[in-house]
Design an enzyme around this catalytic site. Structure first.
Site, mmCIF file in Angstrom:
data_model
loop_
_atom_site.group_PDB
_atom_site.id
_atom_site.type_symbol
_atom_site.label_atom_id
_atom_site.label_comp_id
_atom_site.label_asym_id
_atom_site.label_seq_id
_atom_site.Cartn_x
_atom_site.Cartn_y
_atom_site.Cartn_z
ATOM 1 C CG HIS A 11 46.659 37.621 32.171
ATOM 2 N ND1 HIS A 11 46.296 38.467 33.433
ATOM 3 C CD2 HIS A 11 46.296 38.457 31.238
ATOM 4 C CE1 HIS A 11 45.591 39.175 33.128
ATOM 5 N NE2 HIS A 11 45.419 39.577 31.766
ATOM 6 C CE1 TYR A 42 40.861 38.282 26.016
ATOM 7 C CE2 TYR A 42 39.341 39.593 27.177
ATOM 8 C CZ TYR A 42 40.532 39.206 27.252
ATOM 9 O OH TYR A 42 41.367 38.856 28.243
ATOM 10 C CE LYS A 97 45.455 45.452 36.072
ATOM 11 N NZ LYS A 97 45.938 45.936 34.601
ATOM 12 N NE ARG A 99 43.457 42.526 36.402
ATOM 13 C CZ ARG A 99 42.149 42.757 36.445
ATOM 14 N NH1 ARG A 99 41.566 42.587 37.669
ATOM 15 N NH2 ARG A 99 41.747 43.842 35.712
ATOM 16 N NE ARG A 119 41.854 39.275 33.271
ATOM 17 C CZ ARG A 119 41.041 39.883 34.005
ATOM 18 N NH1 ARG A 119 40.565 39.261 34.945
ATOM 19 N NH2 ARG A 119 40.643 41.201 34.002
ATOM 20 C CG HIS A 151 38.189 43.819 31.188
ATOM 21 N ND1 HIS A 151 37.756 43.225 30.196
ATOM 22 C CD2 HIS A 151 39.599 43.433 31.615
ATOM 23 C CE1 HIS A 151 38.644 42.222 29.906
ATOM 24 N NE2 HIS A 151 39.548 42.393 30.758
#
Length: 343
Positions: A266, A301, A190, A165, A269, A292
């Protein structure tokens, strides 16, 4: 002396952002900023709706009816999509729960805010990303004879290599990068979760050159930020977005397909995830690579790339489609397992 009701809202919101979100909930700075944006928009809207200054608002003004009007304002006046509208409402839900705990005398009013449902109908937008040829064209459009160009080239190469990110990359310090074999970078994602990501030799060389050209001014060189602006300050997400737009526009002459894509930081990514999938890297590894929280996030994806759909179809009906043609940016997925074993 009794504190005015308007002051209670200000004190509670201050505690919400300074104590509750970072300390009790352990939220990342990026998430806190997203909540901040939602609350600021709500306060500004409420002040206009109540015809009072923001400093005169109280918890009594935080009603379900006003929140619904605010959500309608986001969609009609600010042209926000359903996903953004729901994200703003999610932040207000958290704030309302906090206020209900802080000020139980307003529980009935705040419960009505908490019970406001999310709007259904949000759909995942098509994932846009640069393919191999487009990414190469973007990098080639950067003038590396200038210090700023060397920084930008290393920045976008690192983002595509790691799939990080944008804020994860901008927060990197020299101590987070290992440029001796096995080359790797430590990313803080995160929820303050750390992960290691391998660096390809070419990316490691770019970072090594960047560090050698930018002597650190801090007492501890390892604490110096990796990517800074001309004033030596940290680059911002908005600055990276501006740079990407500039280089996409320049690269569109060599790769005309870029003109039809709305790329943002993004998107790099996304491009990393697709490239890894095409290289044969499994979903579980890619999920760890990208940081993730759920494998379901990575699975989307598989639906994003037409080549992957063709490959799936050719496995079921081998004669239905010829193998896809065209150049690809080569990411050597075979190096990943040996790298993991060396850790």
């Amino acid at each position: 002396m009794k504190r005015p009701r308007s002051a209670d809202l200000g004190v509670s919101i201050t505690r919400f952002f300074e104590e509750y979100l970072p300390e009790q909930r352990g939220m990342s700075l990026h998430t806190i900023r997203s909540y901040r944006d939602a609350v600021v928009l709500m306060l500004q809207f409420s002040a206009r709706d109540c015809r009072r200054g923001v400093e005169q608002l109280s918890i009594r003004d935080f009603t379900a009816e006003r929140v619904l009007k605010f959500l309608k304002f986001l969609e009609t006046d600010r042209h926000n999509g359903i996903a953004t509208r729901n994200a703003r409402l999610g932040a207000l839900h958290v704030l309302a729960r906090f206020l209900a705990f802080e000020r139980p005398e307003h529980l009935a009013t705040l419960q009505r805010v908490i019970n406001l449902p999310f709007k259904r109908g949000a759909r995942d937008a098509p994932i846009e990303y640069p393919d191999g040829a487009e990414m190469n064209a973007l990098l080639e459009s950067i003038d590396r004879t200038r210090p700023a160009g060397q920084r930008d080239y290393a920045l976008f190469a690192l983002m595509f290599n790691t799939g990080a990110r944008v804020q994860e990359v901008l927060n990197l310090r020299r101590r987070d990068v290992r440029l001796d074999a096995p080359c790797q970078v430590r990313l803080l994602g995160k929820g303050s979760k750390e992960r290691l990501c391998p660096l390809w030799p070419a990316t490691a060389r770019l970072l090594r050159d960047l560090i050698s050209l930018r002597p650190a001014s801090d007492a501890d060189p390892s604490d110096a930020l990796l990517f800074t602006n001309a004033r030596g300050q940290q680059l911002t997400r908005f600055g990276v977005r501006y740079l990407l737009r500039k280089y996409v526009a320049a690269a569109s002459h060599a790769a005309p397909t870029l003109r039809s894509k709305h790329l943002h930081p993004h998107s790099l990514r996304h491009g990393t995830a697709i490239a890894l999938l095409k290289s044969g890297v499994d979903f579980a590894t890619i999920s760890q690579w990208l940081g993730h929280a759920s494998l379901n996030t990575t699975m989307r994806y598989a639906r994003a790339d037409i080549d992957l759909k063709r490959q799936a179809l050719s496995q079921v009906f081998p004669d239905a489609l010829p193998p896809p043609k065209g150049g690809r940016l080569m990411i050597n997925g075979a190096e990943l397992i040996p790298w993991l074993r060396r850790l």
